[in-house]
Scaffold this motif. Structure first.
Motif, PDB file in Angstrom:
ATOM      1  N   LYS A  59      69.657  13.857  48.555  1.00 43.65           N
ATOM      2  CA  LYS A  59      69.146  13.462  49.966  1.00 43.65           C
ATOM      3  C   LYS A  59      68.095  12.491  50.007  1.00 43.65           C
ATOM      4  O   LYS A  59      67.386  12.207  48.888  1.00 43.65           O
ATOM      5  N   PRO A  60      67.491  12.124  51.314  1.00 42.62           N
ATOM      6  CA  PRO A  60      66.456  11.056  51.394  1.00 42.62           C
ATOM      7  C   PRO A  60      65.244  11.533  50.775  1.00 42.62           C
ATOM      8  O   PRO A  60      64.641  10.688  49.813  1.00 42.62           O
ATOM      9  N   MET A  61      64.869  12.738  50.789  1.00 42.06           N
ATOM     10  CA  MET A  61      63.713  13.310  50.186  1.00 42.06           C
ATOM     11  C   MET A  61      63.637  13.208  48.717  1.00 42.06           C
ATOM     12  O   MET A  61      62.497  12.904  48.116  1.00 42.06           O
ATOM     13  N   TYR A  62      64.801  13.698  48.411  1.00 42.08           N
ATOM     14  CA  TYR A  62      64.633  13.510  46.714  1.00 42.08           C
ATOM     15  C   TYR A  62      65.038  12.243  46.245  1.00 42.08           C
ATOM     16  O   TYR A  62      64.537  12.131  45.184  1.00 42.08           O
ATOM     17  N   LEU A  63      65.612  11.409  47.011  1.00 40.62           N
ATOM     18  CA  LEU A  63      65.546  10.064  46.443  1.00 40.62           C
ATOM     19  C   LEU A  63      64.090   9.241  46.535  1.00 40.62           C
ATOM     20  O   LEU A  63      63.813   8.698  45.659  1.00 40.62           O
ATOM     21  N   LEU A  64      63.328   9.784  47.466  1.00 35.68           N
ATOM     22  CA  LEU A  64      61.705   9.123  47.404  1.00 35.68           C
ATOM     23  C   LEU A  64      61.325   9.853  46.192  1.00 35.68           C
ATOM     24  O   LEU A  64      60.424   9.139  45.518  1.00 35.68           O
ATOM     25  N   LEU A  65      61.423  11.274  46.043  1.00 37.34           N
ATOM     26  CA  LEU A  65      60.812  11.675  44.723  1.00 37.34           C
ATOM     27  C   LEU A  65      61.008  10.981  43.479  1.00 37.34           C
ATOM     28  O   LEU A  65      60.401  11.004  42.677  1.00 37.34           O
ATOM     29  N   CYS A  66      62.652  10.582  43.380  1.00 35.11           N
ATOM     30  CA  CYS A  66      62.850   9.912  42.280  1.00 35.11           C
ATOM     31  C   CYS A  66      62.264   8.482  42.036  1.00 35.11           C
ATOM     32  O   CYS A  66      61.454   7.999  40.991  1.00 35.11           O
ATOM     33  N   MET A  67      62.074   7.826  43.459  1.00 34.78           N
ATOM     34  CA  MET A  67      61.178   6.633  43.268  1.00 34.78           C
ATOM     35  C   MET A  67      59.741   6.900  42.845  1.00 34.78           C
ATOM     36  O   MET A  67      59.191   6.184  42.106  1.00 34.78           O
ATOM     37  N   LEU A  68      59.109   7.800  43.346  1.00 27.25           N
ATOM     38  CA  LEU A  68      57.836   8.538  43.221  1.00 27.25           C
ATOM     39  C   LEU A  68      57.677   8.730  41.570  1.00 27.25           C
ATOM     40  O   LEU A  68      56.659   8.276  40.795  1.00 27.25           O
ATOM     41  N   ALA A  69      58.768   9.404  40.881  1.00 26.17           N
ATOM     42  CA  ALA A  69      58.586   9.738  39.606  1.00 26.17           C
ATOM     43  C   ALA A  69      58.619   8.358  38.670  1.00 26.17           C
ATOM     44  O   ALA A  69      58.077   8.198  37.427  1.00 26.17           O
ATOM     45  N   LEU A  70      59.707   7.324  38.996  1.00 24.30           N
ATOM     46  CA  LEU A  70      59.640   6.249  38.364  1.00 24.30           C
ATOM     47  C   LEU A  70      58.439   5.351  38.395  1.00 24.30           C
ATOM     48  O   LEU A  70      57.926   5.113  37.162  1.00 24.30           O
ATOM     49  N   THR A  71      57.773   5.522  39.578  1.00 27.05           N
ATOM     50  CA  THR A  71      56.346   4.769  39.587  1.00 27.05           C
ATOM     51  C   THR A  71      55.368   5.412  38.736  1.00 27.05           C
ATOM     52  O   THR A  71      54.432   4.932  37.958  1.00 27.05           O
ATOM     53  N   ASP A  72      55.436   6.668  38.669  1.00 24.73           N
ATOM     54  CA  ASP A  72      54.584   7.754  37.733  1.00 24.73           C
ATOM     55  C   ASP A  72      54.607   7.290  36.454  1.00 24.73           C
ATOM     56  O   ASP A  72      53.545   7.265  35.703  1.00 24.73           O
ATOM     57  N   LEU A 277      36.540   6.793  32.281  1.00 21.53           N
ATOM     58  CA  LEU A 277      37.395   8.366  32.144  1.00 21.53           C
ATOM     59  C   LEU A 277      38.020   8.244  33.805  1.00 21.53           C
ATOM     60  O   LEU A 277      39.011   8.695  33.823  1.00 21.53           O
ATOM     61  N   LEU A 278      37.233   8.008  34.654  1.00 24.60           N
ATOM     62  CA  LEU A 278      37.819   8.142  35.983  1.00 24.60           C
ATOM     63  C   LEU A 278      38.834   7.205  36.205  1.00 24.60           C
ATOM     64  O   LEU A 278      39.877   7.547  36.892  1.00 24.60           O
ATOM     65  N   ALA A 279      38.963   5.901  35.725  1.00 28.82           N
ATOM     66  CA  ALA A 279      39.844   4.840  35.774  1.00 28.82           C
ATOM     67  C   ALA A 279      41.262   5.345  35.006  1.00 28.82           C
ATOM     68  O   ALA A 279      42.517   5.187  35.576  1.00 28.82           O
ATOM     69  N   ASN A 280      40.858   5.918  33.817  1.00 29.78           N
ATOM     70  CA  ASN A 280      42.176   6.829  33.026  1.00 29.78           C
ATOM     71  C   ASN A 280      42.677   7.855  33.933  1.00 29.78           C
ATOM     72  O   ASN A 280      44.025   8.050  33.928  1.00 29.78           O
ATOM     73  N   LEU A 281      41.969   8.831  34.707  1.00 32.86           N
ATOM     74  CA  LEU A 281      42.454   9.653  35.272  1.00 32.86           C
ATOM     75  C   LEU A 281      43.263   9.469  36.374  1.00 32.86           C
ATOM     76  O   LEU A 281      44.345  10.285  36.795  1.00 32.86           O
ATOM     77  N   TYR A 282      42.755   8.475  36.908  1.00 33.68           N
ATOM     78  CA  TYR A 282      43.521   7.939  38.130  1.00 33.68           C
ATOM     79  C   TYR A 282      44.871   7.527  37.994  1.00 33.68           C
ATOM     80  O   TYR A 282      45.990   7.558  38.475  1.00 33.68           O
ATOM     81  N   LEU A 283      45.298   7.098  36.713  1.00 36.78           N
ATOM     82  CA  LEU A 283      46.503   6.637  36.319  1.00 36.78           C
ATOM     83  C   LEU A 283      47.217   7.720  35.551  1.00 36.78           C
ATOM     84  O   LEU A 283      48.556   7.553  35.466  1.00 36.78           O
ATOM     85  N   LEU A 284      46.572   8.622  35.242  1.00 33.46           N
ATOM     86  CA  LEU A 284      47.190   9.775  34.261  1.00 33.46           C
ATOM     87  C   LEU A 284      47.540  11.232  34.916  1.00 33.46           C
ATOM     88  O   LEU A 284      48.509  11.580  34.668  1.00 33.46           O
ATOM     89  N   VAL A 285      46.353  11.690  35.900  1.00 35.85           N
ATOM     90  CA  VAL A 285      46.511  12.952  36.680  1.00 35.85           C
ATOM     91  C   VAL A 285      47.758  12.932  37.562  1.00 35.85           C
ATOM     92  O   VAL A 285      48.397  13.919  37.615  1.00 35.85           O
ATOM     93  N   PRO A 286      47.897  11.928  38.331  1.00 33.36           N
ATOM     94  CA  PRO A 286      48.828  12.150  39.535  1.00 33.36           C
ATOM     95  C   PRO A 286      50.274  12.270  38.869  1.00 33.36           C
ATOM     96  O   PRO A 286      51.083  13.155  39.312  1.00 33.36           O
ATOM     97  N   PRO A 287      50.718  11.615  37.629  1.00 33.85           N
ATOM     98  CA  PRO A 287      51.997  11.650  37.062  1.00 33.85           C
ATOM     99  C   PRO A 287      52.173  12.987  36.646  1.00 33.85           C
ATOM    100  O   PRO A 287      53.388  13.490  36.461  1.00 33.85           O
ATOM    101  N   VAL A 288      50.982  13.676  36.096  1.00 32.46           N
ATOM    102  CA  VAL A 288      51.225  14.961  35.689  1.00 32.46           C
ATOM    103  C   VAL A 288      51.438  16.026  36.776  1.00 32.46           C
ATOM    104  O   VAL A 288      52.302  16.815  36.960  1.00 32.46           O
TER     105      VAL A 288
END
Length: 312
Positions: A59-72, A277-288
């Motif tokens: 479904k569209p919502m889960y397709l968007l989630l897959c896109m989000l996961a790939l960018t993460d 540390l903030l710059a790394n957390l910005y790229l590391l925490v959201p994917p988690v």
């Protein structure tokens, strides 16, 4: 001034110094970094696997989630392998081409990520304000096209960054106090005129990110207006519950992005290791957190993921 630390091709080799002031603790810092990275890979890969395998989630919502996961996955993988090599083995060197490539993909994936969040806001607006037309307005094909538009926009906007960096002379000690090639950190190493680079970097961060946040805010303004017109409190709760996951993800991403950007550019009194540390957390925490938030808040996805986890 004579160029410093040049390769045989005449391009400078940068030295990524890790986290300044905490060099003695690099091994200890690598432990939470590596754990977070592994969790982000497992969580996002699990999400992609479940959505791919389960036809009811196509479904569209889960397709968007897959896109989000790939960018993460892409954003954390642009940074963490090199950072861990610095922490574990002291491999600090990176070529100009490698540095520019890293900058391009970090910014390109960040802008694509932002565009996906905007599309998610639009998805929630249609689902709540026009539920009867949802399946006709937002088809999987249309979502895929919107994702492609977001990717093309990101590539076109970020492409000038490496081109502008290429024209800069690097005539001093090319030691970058960072774990990865952050655009403004590399610009500061140049002995040339960097006004265009700094201005364009700010335009991308504030204008484009500001536009995306405005569009998301507009979507939720219309959603709130539509919800308030509903008389039933139960319907209010149900409608807002469908938005909590997206709001949580958006707040996590926006907060970390703003903290990282503002402290790096304007927080001169803040210690350097806090910036890094903030710059790394910005790229590391959201994917988690992103797959965890959607796994907890979305019942259909939670049930499907639970089924596969129980089989392991």
């Amino acid at each position: 001034m004579e160029a410093f630390n040049l390769t045989s091709s005449g391009s400078p080799t940068f030295i990524l110094n890790g986290i300044p002031g905490l060099e003695a603790a690099h091994i200890w810092i690598s432990i939470p970094f590596s754990i977070f990275y592994i969790i982000s890979l497992l969580g996002n890969c699990m999400l992609l696997f479940v959505v791919t395998k389960e036809k009811t989630l196509h479904k569209p919502m889960y397709l968007l989630l897959c896109m989000l996961a790939l960018t993460d996955i892409g954003m954390s993988s642009c940074v963490m392998p090199k950072a861990l090599c610095i922490f574990w083995f002291g491999f600090k060197g990176i070529t100009m081409d490698g540095c520019i490539t890293q900058i391009f993909f970090i910014y390109m994936l960040s802008l694509t990520h932002s565009a996906i969040l905007v599309t998610m806001g639009f998805d929630r607006y249609v689902a709540i304000c026009n539920p009867l037309r949802y399946t006709t307005i937002l088809t999987n094909a249309r979502i895929a096209k919107l994702g492609l538009v977001g990717l093309i926009r990101a590539v076109l906007l970020v492409l000038p960054l490496p081109l502008l960096l290429r024209r800069l002379p690097f005539c001093a000690n090319c030691i970058i106090p960072h774990t990865y090639c952050e655009h403004i950190a590399v610009v500061k190493m140049s002995c040339g005129d960097t006004r265009v680079n700094r201005t364009y970097g700010l335009v991308i961060v504030f204008v484009i990110s500001g536009l995306d946040l405005t569009l998301i805010g507009l979507s939720y303004g219309l959603i709130i207006r539509a919800v308030l017109r509903i008389n039933s409190k139960k319907a209010h709760q149900k409608a807002l519950n469908t938005c909590t996951a997206h709001i949580s993800v958006m707040l996590v991403n926006s907060t970390l992005t703003l903290f990282s950007v503002l402290t790096h550019r304007f927080g001169q009194g803040i210690p350097a290791h806090v910036h890094i540390l903030l710059a790394n957390l910005y790229l590391l925490v959201p994917p988690v957190l992103n797959p965890i938030i959607y796994g907890v808040k979305t019942k259909e996805l939670r049930d499907k993921m639970g089924k596969y986890i129980c089989r392991m």
